[in-house]
Design a protein around this motif. Structure first.
Motif, mmCIF file in Angstrom:
data_model
loop_
_atom_site.group_PDB
_atom_site.id
_atom_site.type_symbol
_atom_site.label_atom_id
_atom_site.label_comp_id
_atom_site.label_asym_id
_atom_site.label_seq_id
_atom_site.Cartn_x
_atom_site.Cartn_y
_atom_site.Cartn_z
ATOM 1 N N TYR A 68 -2.028 -40.815 -131.633
ATOM 2 C CA TYR A 68 -1.771 -41.333 -132.974
ATOM 3 C C TYR A 68 -1.298 -42.776 -132.874
ATOM 4 O O TYR A 68 -0.481 -43.121 -132.019
ATOM 5 N N ASP A 69 -1.846 -43.621 -133.743
ATOM 6 C CA ASP A 69 -1.164 -44.893 -133.989
ATOM 7 C C ASP A 69 -1.260 -45.215 -135.472
ATOM 8 O O ASP A 69 -2.076 -44.626 -136.200
ATOM 9 N N GLY A 70 -0.410 -46.093 -135.896
ATOM 10 C CA GLY A 70 -0.267 -46.388 -137.318
ATOM 11 C C GLY A 70 -1.572 -46.864 -137.953
ATOM 12 O O GLY A 70 -1.825 -46.583 -139.124
ATOM 13 N N ASP A 71 -2.439 -47.555 -137.176
ATOM 14 C CA ASP A 71 -3.685 -48.071 -137.755
ATOM 15 C C ASP A 71 -4.756 -46.988 -137.865
ATOM 16 O O ASP A 71 -5.406 -46.849 -138.890
ATOM 17 N N GLN A 72 -4.928 -46.242 -136.797
ATOM 18 C CA GLN A 72 -6.049 -45.280 -136.753
ATOM 19 C C GLN A 72 -5.665 -43.877 -137.186
ATOM 20 O O GLN A 72 -6.515 -43.035 -137.373
ATOM 21 N N GLY A 73 -4.383 -43.586 -137.300
ATOM 22 C CA GLY A 73 -3.967 -42.194 -137.515
ATOM 23 C C GLY A 73 -4.254 -41.395 -136.244
ATOM 24 O O GLY A 73 -4.324 -41.945 -135.138
ATOM 25 N N GLU A 92 8.666 -33.463 -139.243
ATOM 26 C CA GLU A 92 9.217 -34.189 -140.397
ATOM 27 C C GLU A 92 10.683 -34.517 -140.159
ATOM 28 O O GLU A 92 11.154 -35.607 -140.473
ATOM 29 N N ARG A 93 11.402 -33.579 -139.541
ATOM 30 C CA ARG A 93 12.835 -33.801 -139.306
ATOM 31 C C ARG A 93 13.080 -34.954 -138.344
ATOM 32 O O ARG A 93 14.044 -35.713 -138.472
ATOM 33 N N ILE A 94 12.156 -35.073 -137.352
ATOM 34 C CA ILE A 94 12.314 -36.104 -136.319
ATOM 35 C C ILE A 94 11.575 -37.383 -136.725
ATOM 36 O O ILE A 94 11.653 -38.399 -136.047
ATOM 37 N N GLN A 95 10.787 -37.261 -137.807
ATOM 38 C CA GLN A 95 9.939 -38.381 -138.267
ATOM 39 C C GLN A 95 8.847 -38.738 -137.264
ATOM 40 O O GLN A 95 8.461 -39.907 -137.128
ATOM 41 N N LEU A 96 8.353 -37.705 -136.570
ATOM 42 C CA LEU A 96 7.113 -37.860 -135.809
ATOM 43 C C LEU A 96 5.966 -37.733 -136.802
ATOM 44 O O LEU A 96 6.121 -37.072 -137.844
ATOM 45 N N PRO A 97 4.791 -38.320 -136.524
ATOM 46 C CA PRO A 97 3.710 -38.273 -137.500
ATOM 47 C C PRO A 97 3.289 -36.848 -137.863
ATOM 48 O O PRO A 97 3.206 -35.976 -136.992
ATOM 49 N N ASP A 98 3.034 -36.657 -139.141
ATOM 50 C CA ASP A 98 2.519 -35.375 -139.635
ATOM 51 C C ASP A 98 1.083 -35.201 -139.122
ATOM 52 O O ASP A 98 0.466 -36.158 -138.645
ATOM 53 N N PHE A 99 0.594 -33.991 -139.207
ATOM 54 C CA PHE A 99 -0.773 -33.721 -138.722
ATOM 55 C C PHE A 99 -1.379 -32.622 -139.576
ATOM 56 O O PHE A 99 -0.668 -31.938 -140.328
ATOM 57 N N PHE A 147 2.912 -29.492 -128.210
ATOM 58 C CA PHE A 147 4.061 -30.383 -128.376
ATOM 59 C C PHE A 147 3.618 -31.773 -128.809
ATOM 60 O O PHE A 147 2.476 -32.180 -128.560
ATOM 61 N N GLU A 148 4.525 -32.449 -129.475
ATOM 62 C CA GLU A 148 4.234 -33.786 -129.986
ATOM 63 C C GLU A 148 5.357 -34.710 -129.532
ATOM 64 O O GLU A 148 6.541 -34.357 -129.663
ATOM 65 N N ILE A 149 4.972 -35.878 -128.994
ATOM 66 C CA ILE A 149 5.983 -36.811 -128.480
ATOM 67 C C ILE A 149 5.752 -38.206 -129.038
ATOM 68 O O ILE A 149 4.620 -38.572 -129.366
ATOM 69 N N CYS A 150 6.815 -38.978 -129.073
ATOM 70 C CA CYS A 150 6.711 -40.372 -129.481
ATOM 71 C C CYS A 150 6.370 -41.218 -128.257
ATOM 72 O O CYS A 150 7.072 -41.164 -127.238
ATOM 73 N N THR A 151 5.297 -42.000 -128.355
ATOM 74 C CA THR A 151 4.873 -42.818 -127.207
ATOM 75 C C THR A 151 5.078 -44.320 -127.447
ATOM 76 O O THR A 151 4.566 -45.138 -126.678
ATOM 77 N N HIS A 173 3.562 -44.605 -132.739
ATOM 78 C CA HIS A 173 2.616 -44.077 -131.748
ATOM 79 C C HIS A 173 3.090 -42.697 -131.285
ATOM 80 O O HIS A 173 4.284 -42.510 -131.025
ATOM 81 N N ALA A 174 2.141 -41.783 -131.179
ATOM 82 C CA ALA A 174 2.511 -40.432 -130.749
ATOM 83 C C ALA A 174 1.346 -39.787 -130.024
ATOM 84 O O ALA A 174 0.203 -40.259 -130.082
ATOM 85 N N LYS A 175 1.681 -38.722 -129.362
ATOM 86 C CA LYS A 175 0.679 -37.952 -128.632
ATOM 87 C C LYS A 175 0.912 -36.481 -128.944
ATOM 88 O O LYS A 175 2.064 -36.038 -128.997
ATOM 89 N N MET A 176 -0.179 -35.766 -129.165
ATOM 90 C CA MET A 176 -0.118 -34.309 -129.385
ATOM 91 C C MET A 176 -0.808 -33.649 -128.200
ATOM 92 O O MET A 176 -1.895 -34.081 -127.806
ATOM 93 N N VAL A 177 -0.184 -32.638 -127.651
ATOM 94 C CA VAL A 177 -0.732 -31.972 -126.463
ATOM 95 C C VAL A 177 -0.601 -30.465 -126.652
ATOM 96 O O VAL A 177 0.359 -29.996 -127.274
ATOM 97 N N ILE A 178 -1.576 -29.721 -126.145
ATOM 98 C CA ILE A 178 -1.403 -28.255 -126.057
ATOM 99 C C ILE A 178 -1.687 -27.858 -124.611
ATOM 100 O O ILE A 178 -2.733 -28.225 -124.052
ATOM 101 N N ILE A 179 -0.754 -27.133 -124.025
ATOM 102 C CA ILE A 179 -0.978 -26.574 -122.684
ATOM 103 C C ILE A 179 -0.849 -25.058 -122.770
ATOM 104 O O ILE A 179 -0.250 -24.526 -123.732
ATOM 105 N N LEU A 180 -1.393 -24.372 -121.787
ATOM 106 C CA LEU A 180 -1.427 -22.909 -121.793
ATOM 107 C C LEU A 180 -0.873 -22.371 -120.480
ATOM 108 O O LEU A 180 -1.177 -22.922 -119.417
#
Ligand code: PLP
Ligand code: COI
Length: 357
Positions: free
Chosen positions: A36-41, A99-106, A139-143, A154-161
């Motif tokens: 995620y980034d502010g320009d491209q979503g 929303e609580r942490i103000q990470l980007p919604d998805f 999980f979602e993190i701020c990058t 800027h953020a990253k969304m990841v799924i691991i199993l």
């Protein structure tokens, strides 16, 4: 958005004996990532071979803890199919946490699609033995590379199993709990209701103390009065007192557990009265001293239904139900896992099937 898929050319061996799986140390061949980034979503949604994340050491997640996560499981039925339990509830909770942490919604629908695709691709990793399943960890993190405190862009969304067995070890067996009277995990207005990494970091010191004293889990009291029962480290808590089930109400500092919600519905449908209310530690101690606590258990995705064998609080120590699994906890375990593993019908519409690959 399309999800590009790159499959591994070097699949790793599956666990030799899935009966011996612990929790969260073995991972499958693939992962889902999007940025995620502010320009491209959100963009670049991809399923790729499992690999290390490359992050700048200045990424804000390392410094200020902007991270949220979820946990759910994929189960293999006796017929060989694979299914998820209430995944849409996890995605909604993750949006609330973000929303609580103000990470980007998805887009929760999109994330659900991504999760189903990832599990579909790695479905051979879903264990086919009793009590084992495939744990799904989005999980979602701020990058943002920024040591200043700013709005997240800027953020990253990841799924691991991860194929898993029993979380607390040893399957369905009563655990010993220490009620923490000094540290607190969350306060109203804080982040207790969100599933964010910081809550778990705040729990480490009491967990270490409990372990040193020979207890397996910490039961938290509320952060304002240190008086009301909240929840256990990775599970919500329920007590059977005087024929009724009582569980702490969701005050904002307790995680709104999906297993908790499911248990309340299953119990009510069995005709058991359930009260969601404040329970003070004094009320619990008095009820334990009077032998009125018939059963107690924790409930959560990882822990499933985890009977509680004893409570320690300051200089008091009480055993519950002779350290045995109570009939109601056993019944609840059987009903819940019956639906999750497809052994019984799902009248609630909780199950989502994963397509066969
Ligand atoms: N409470 C905490 C602190 C947890 O980490 C968990 C686990 O997810 C739960 C409760 C139970 O929630 P759920 O049933 O949604 O897994
Ligand atoms: C879960 O049950 O999914 C959790 O996230 C709890 C965690 C402590 C393993």
């Amino acid at each position: 958005m399309e999800i590009t898929i790159t499959k591994t050319t070097a699949p790793r061996p599956k666990p030799e004996d899935p009966r011996k799986l612990g929790f969260g140390t073995v991972f499958t061949d693939h992962m889902f990532v999007m940025d995620y980034d502010g320009d491209q979503g959100w963009h670049d949604a991809r399923i790729i071979p499992l690999e290390d994340l490359q992050l700048h050491p200045g990424a804000a997640v390392f410094h200020y803890g902007a991270e949220v996560f979820e946990g759910l499981k994929a189960y293999r039925t006796a017929g060989g199919s694979v299914q998820l339990f209430r995944p849409a509830d996890n995605m909604q909770r993750m949006r609330d946490s973000a929303e609580r942490i103000q990470l980007p919604d998805f887009d929760a629908e999109f994330m659900l699609k991504a999760m189903l695709k990832l599990v579909e691709i790695d479905q051979d990793w879903v264990p086919a033995v009793d009590g084992a399943s495939l744990y799904v960890r989005p999980f979602e993190i701020c990058t943002d590379v920024d040591l200043g405190l700013h709005t997240i862009t800027h953020a990253k969304m990841v799924i691991i199993l991860s194929p898993v067995g029993s979380y607390l070890g040893g399957g369905l067996r009563p655990v010993n709990i220490m009620i923490e009277d000094t540290d607190v995990r969350a306060v109203r207005g804080g982040t207790g209701y969100a599933k964010c990494g910081g809550n778990y970091a705040a729990a480490n010191r009491a967990a270490a103390k409990a372990e040193k004293l020979g207890y397996e889990q910490v039961l938290w009291l509320d952060g304002v009065n240190r008086r009301y029962i909240e929840e256990v480290g990775g599970m919500n808590v329920m007590f059977k007192i005087g024929g009724k089930v009582v569980t702490p109400k969701l005050t904002g500092s307790v995680l709104p557990g999906i297993t908790r919600r499911s248990c309340i519905q299953l119990l009510r449908d069995k005709g058991v009265e359930v009260e969601e209310r404040l329970i003070s530690v004094d009320e619990l101690m008095d009820a334990l001293a009077a032998g009125q606590v018939e059963e107690a258990w924790g409930c959560g995705t990882a822990a499933v239904i985890s009977p509680i064998g004893s409570f320690a609080y300051q200089d008091k120590h009480y055993v519950v139900n002779n350290r045995e699994i109570g009939p109601l906890a056993q019944d609840l375990y059987d009903t819940l896992t019956g639906i999750q593993w497809g052994k019984s019908d799902d009248p609630y519409g909780w199950i989502v099937k994963v397509p066969k690959n």
